[in-house]
Write a protein that holds these residues in place. Structure first.
Motif, mmCIF file in Angstrom:
data_model
loop_
_atom_site.group_PDB
_atom_site.id
_atom_site.type_symbol
_atom_site.label_atom_id
_atom_site.label_comp_id
_atom_site.label_asym_id
_atom_site.label_seq_id
_atom_site.Cartn_x
_atom_site.Cartn_y
_atom_site.Cartn_z
ATOM 1 N N ALA A 223 0.841 -1.220 -0.056
ATOM 2 C CA ALA A 223 0.089 -0.069 0.097
ATOM 3 C C ALA A 223 0.702 1.337 -0.045
ATOM 4 C CB ALA A 223 -0.930 -0.233 1.408
ATOM 5 N N LEU A 224 1.939 1.199 1.098
ATOM 6 C CA LEU A 224 2.815 2.476 0.770
ATOM 7 C C LEU A 224 3.348 2.546 -0.623
ATOM 8 C CD1 LEU A 224 4.558 1.900 4.243
ATOM 9 C CD2 LEU A 224 3.231 3.791 3.577
ATOM 10 N N GLU A 225 3.661 1.602 -1.223
ATOM 11 C CA GLU A 225 4.242 1.796 -2.718
ATOM 12 C C GLU A 225 3.216 2.124 -3.632
ATOM 13 O OE1 GLU A 225 7.201 -1.256 -5.363
ATOM 14 O OE2 GLU A 225 6.406 -1.870 -3.409
ATOM 15 N N TYR A 226 2.266 1.718 -3.613
ATOM 16 C CA TYR A 226 1.421 2.060 -4.885
ATOM 17 C C TYR A 226 0.190 2.970 -4.413
ATOM 18 C CZ TYR A 226 3.276 -1.956 -7.334
ATOM 19 O OH TYR A 226 4.294 -2.824 -7.848
ATOM 20 N N ALA A 227 0.077 3.687 -3.089
ATOM 21 C CA ALA A 227 -0.716 4.711 -3.020
ATOM 22 C C ALA A 227 -0.496 5.816 -3.893
ATOM 23 C CB ALA A 227 -0.866 4.894 -1.775
ATOM 24 N N ASP A 228 -1.383 6.585 -4.049
ATOM 25 C CA ASP A 228 -1.385 8.049 -4.586
ATOM 26 C C ASP A 228 -0.640 8.709 -3.737
ATOM 27 O OD1 ASP A 228 -3.462 9.749 -3.539
ATOM 28 O OD2 ASP A 228 -4.459 7.873 -3.944
ATOM 29 N N PRO A 229 0.040 9.951 -4.094
ATOM 30 C CA PRO A 229 0.920 10.808 -3.063
ATOM 31 C C PRO A 229 -0.139 11.205 -1.819
ATOM 32 C CG PRO A 229 1.509 11.374 -5.277
ATOM 33 C CD PRO A 229 0.396 10.312 -5.375
ATOM 34 N N THR B 33 -2.825 9.994 -0.516
ATOM 35 C CA THR B 33 -3.396 8.809 0.348
ATOM 36 C C THR B 33 -2.154 8.483 1.047
ATOM 37 O OG1 THR B 33 -4.969 8.431 -1.303
ATOM 38 C CG2 THR B 33 -4.368 6.521 0.458
ATOM 39 N N ARG B 34 -0.865 8.111 0.482
ATOM 40 C CA ARG B 34 0.132 7.706 0.943
ATOM 41 C C ARG B 34 0.572 8.547 2.252
ATOM 42 N NH1 ARG B 34 5.797 8.006 1.546
ATOM 43 N NH2 ARG B 34 6.832 5.869 1.362
ATOM 44 N N GLN B 35 0.412 9.861 2.111
ATOM 45 C CA GLN B 35 0.859 10.611 3.300
ATOM 46 C C GLN B 35 0.047 10.443 4.400
ATOM 47 O OE1 GLN B 35 3.640 12.868 3.351
ATOM 48 N NE2 GLN B 35 2.772 13.349 5.395
ATOM 49 N N VAL B 36 -1.447 10.470 4.209
ATOM 50 C CA VAL B 36 -2.151 9.949 5.180
ATOM 51 C C VAL B 36 -1.873 8.655 5.787
ATOM 52 C CG1 VAL B 36 -4.487 9.410 5.731
ATOM 53 C CG2 VAL B 36 -4.119 11.193 4.319
ATOM 54 N N LEU B 37 -1.502 7.707 5.232
ATOM 55 C CA LEU B 37 -1.047 6.491 5.694
ATOM 56 C C LEU B 37 0.239 6.614 6.451
ATOM 57 C CD1 LEU B 37 -1.427 3.297 5.897
ATOM 58 C CD2 LEU B 37 -0.260 3.280 3.543
ATOM 59 N N VAL B 38 1.212 7.443 5.760
ATOM 60 C CA VAL B 38 2.576 7.618 6.631
ATOM 61 C C VAL B 38 2.090 8.162 8.000
ATOM 62 C CG1 VAL B 38 4.695 8.680 6.820
ATOM 63 C CG2 VAL B 38 3.833 7.342 4.735
ATOM 64 N N GLU B 39 1.230 9.250 8.054
ATOM 65 C CA GLU B 39 1.104 9.905 9.270
ATOM 66 C C GLU B 39 0.118 8.976 10.292
ATOM 67 O OE1 GLU B 39 2.091 12.933 10.026
ATOM 68 O OE2 GLU B 39 3.024 12.912 8.150
ATOM 69 N N VAL B 40 -0.631 8.056 9.948
ATOM 70 C CA VAL B 40 -1.142 7.229 10.677
ATOM 71 C C VAL B 40 -0.287 5.998 11.256
ATOM 72 C CG1 VAL B 40 -3.012 5.222 10.589
ATOM 73 C CG2 VAL B 40 -3.558 7.318 9.508
ATOM 74 N N ILE B 41 0.690 5.684 10.617
ATOM 75 C CA ILE B 41 1.601 4.742 10.798
ATOM 76 C C ILE B 41 2.616 5.235 11.835
ATOM 77 C CG2 ILE B 41 3.564 3.046 10.025
ATOM 78 C CD1 ILE B 41 1.859 2.700 7.537
ATOM 79 N N ARG B 42 3.044 6.485 11.488
ATOM 80 C CA ARG B 42 4.260 7.171 12.379
ATOM 81 C C ARG B 42 4.301 6.862 13.811
ATOM 82 N NH1 ARG B 42 7.866 10.319 10.008
ATOM 83 N NH2 ARG B 42 6.532 10.909 8.250
ATOM 84 N N PRO B 43 3.145 7.327 14.490
ATOM 85 C CA PRO B 43 2.978 7.128 15.939
ATOM 86 C C PRO B 43 3.206 5.703 16.500
ATOM 87 C CG PRO B 43 1.155 8.335 15.182
ATOM 88 C CD PRO B 43 1.828 7.647 13.886
ATOM 89 N N ILE B 44 2.944 4.630 15.529
ATOM 90 C CA ILE B 44 3.182 3.146 15.824
ATOM 91 C C ILE B 44 4.496 2.944 15.637
ATOM 92 C CG2 ILE B 44 2.353 1.092 15.602
ATOM 93 C CD1 ILE B 44 -0.222 2.455 14.284
#
Length: 433
Positions: free
Chosen positions: A301-307, A309-320
């Motif tokens: 998902a990180l590799e194929y998400a549009d920029p 959506t990827r940014q949102v995904l990164v921000e959700v993962i970062r605290p974990i």
């Protein structure tokens, strides 16, 4: 005299007993010769001479016994050769005689070879009709059999799509039973290969309907992936959307996680965003990140998400990240987020950059980060790192820092045999006598 010498002499005598023997002198013995290894070879050579008299003699004495001979270890080779050289009329008689027992023949390890040769050499609509009528009520049984599935595949290869419709109908009706079987999943893929546009749509509709069941099966998941690999959005998009609402569940399973990864890779942009948004909204994101299968879905998902959506995904993962950083999966995901430069530089603490360098190239920055003193001094050891560890940290095994290999999916170790099946190598011809 030693036993090997005796056996060798006996074998030579068996081979030579038909030397210079005229076929006419063997009248009324041909049927029994068919079941003898050397007699069978002698008769095959006579057929290869293309002498109509010899052909008629052999045909007349063997066709009443064709069922028995087709399943005989030696007789099946004579039947194959006879089917090659027989006239259309003679071949029709052979098919008519064998038709009531074609299923029994197809399930036999010797009979399957002779029957495939019969299908290969059908030459009239009447012969095709006889074979289709004999097989059409037992298609699923044949598909699931080690020997019978080759007969069905020969029908797909040799018959027209109209004549093979009975196979497509049976497979569509019993999609799950066929698709989740070791041999059936391969036959179903061959059906897609040989189908007309209408038949292909018929099959894909059934696969899409039962996709949730198929995708979790050790064999059925290959069927769903085969549809995705058609690279046709009219087939793949409805199939992918069938998994909506169950992305997280399927991502944590051994076989279906591979399919979910492929869905993310090949989906239309709008459908891909739908899949990733479902992961983002999950209350079990940390569980997905730690799961031995689902973490690969997150990486994809990180590799194929549009920029965006990827940014949102990164921000959700970062605290974990801090809680999973020391796991093999966490390292990979961190690498996906931070990029290769972070891993290459050895900076495991995002947010802190290396010290500013003076004109002479010597860094003068000293910074304490998480109980680690980093002192940059001139001299041979420019970056001298003194790590203050607790006893527990000191005893930590080095193996805990080594990334482990992903447990094999169906498409890693287990799939080599199925790929050979998908390429048809498993079903390539037999070595006849």
């Amino acid at each position: 005299m030693s036993r090997p010498s005796t056996n060798r002499r006996q074998s030579e005598q068996d081979v030579n007993r038909f030397a210079n023997v005229m076929l006419e002198s063997l009248s009324n013995e041909i049927y029994s010769l068919c079941k003898d290894q050397h007699g069978c070879r002698y008769l095959q050579k006579k057929l290869e001479e293309r002498n109509p008299t010899y052909l008629n003699m052999i045909f007349n004495e063997t066709y009443p016994h064709v069922v028995e001979l087709m399943i005989d270890p030696f007789g099946n080779y004579l039947c194959q050769k006879l089917l090659e050289h027989a006239s259309d009329e003679q071949r029709t008689i052979l098919v008519e005689t064998a038709a009531p027992q074609l299923v029994k023949i197809a399930l036999n390890q010797h009979g399957t070879r002779a029957l495939q040769k019969m299908i290969e050499h059908v030459s009239t609509p009447e012969q095709i009709r006889l074979i289709v009528n004999a097989l059409k009520t037992n298609v699923v049984e044949l598909i699931q059999d080690l020997n019978g599935n080759h007969v069905i595949q020969k029908c797909l290869n040799r018959l027209s799509t109209e004549d093979a419709q009975f196979i497509f109908d049976a497979v569509s009706e019993h999609c799950v039973a066929v698709g989740t079987h070791r041999h059936g999943c391969c036959v179903l893929q061959r059906c897609i290969d040989h189908a007309s546009d209408t038949q292909k749509q018929q099959l894909v509709n059934e696969i899409t309907t039962h996709a949730f069941t198929l995708v979790q099966d050790p064999f059925g998941n290959y069927v769903t992936q085969y549809v995705l690999d058609l690279c046709d959005s009219k087939f793949s998009d409805p199939l992918i959307r069938r998994f909506s609402g169950n992305i997280c569940t399927l991502s944590m399973q051994k076989f279906s996680s591979n399919v979910i990864e492929k869905c993310i890779r090949i989906a239309e942009p709008s459908t891909r965003k739908l899949l990733i948004d479902e992961v983002l909204s999950s209350a079990f994101l940390e569980k997905l990140l730690r799961d031995s299968y689902a973490n690969y879905v997150i990486q994809t998902a990180l590799e194929y998400a549009d920029p965006q959506t990827r940014q949102v995904l990164v921000e959700v993962i970062r605290p974990i990240l801090p809680s999973i950083r020391n796991t093999p999966y966490g390292r990979r995901i961190q690498s996906k987020i931070l990029g290769p430069t972070s891993s290459a530089s050895g900076n495991q603490f995002p947010g802190f950059q290396a010290g500013r360098t003076s004109n002479n190239g010597v860094s003068m920055l000293t910074r304490r980060v998480q109980n680690i003193d980093i002192q940059d001094r001139p001299g041979p050891n420019v970056n001298h790192i003194k790590q203050q560890q607790s006893p527990q940290q000191h005893r930590q095994s080095p193996q805990q820092h080594q990334p482990s290999q992903r447990e094999p999916h169906a498409t890693d170790g287990q799939s080599e045999n199925f790929r050979r099946s998908l390429n048809g190598s498993e079903f390539s011809g037999y070595n006849y006598m």
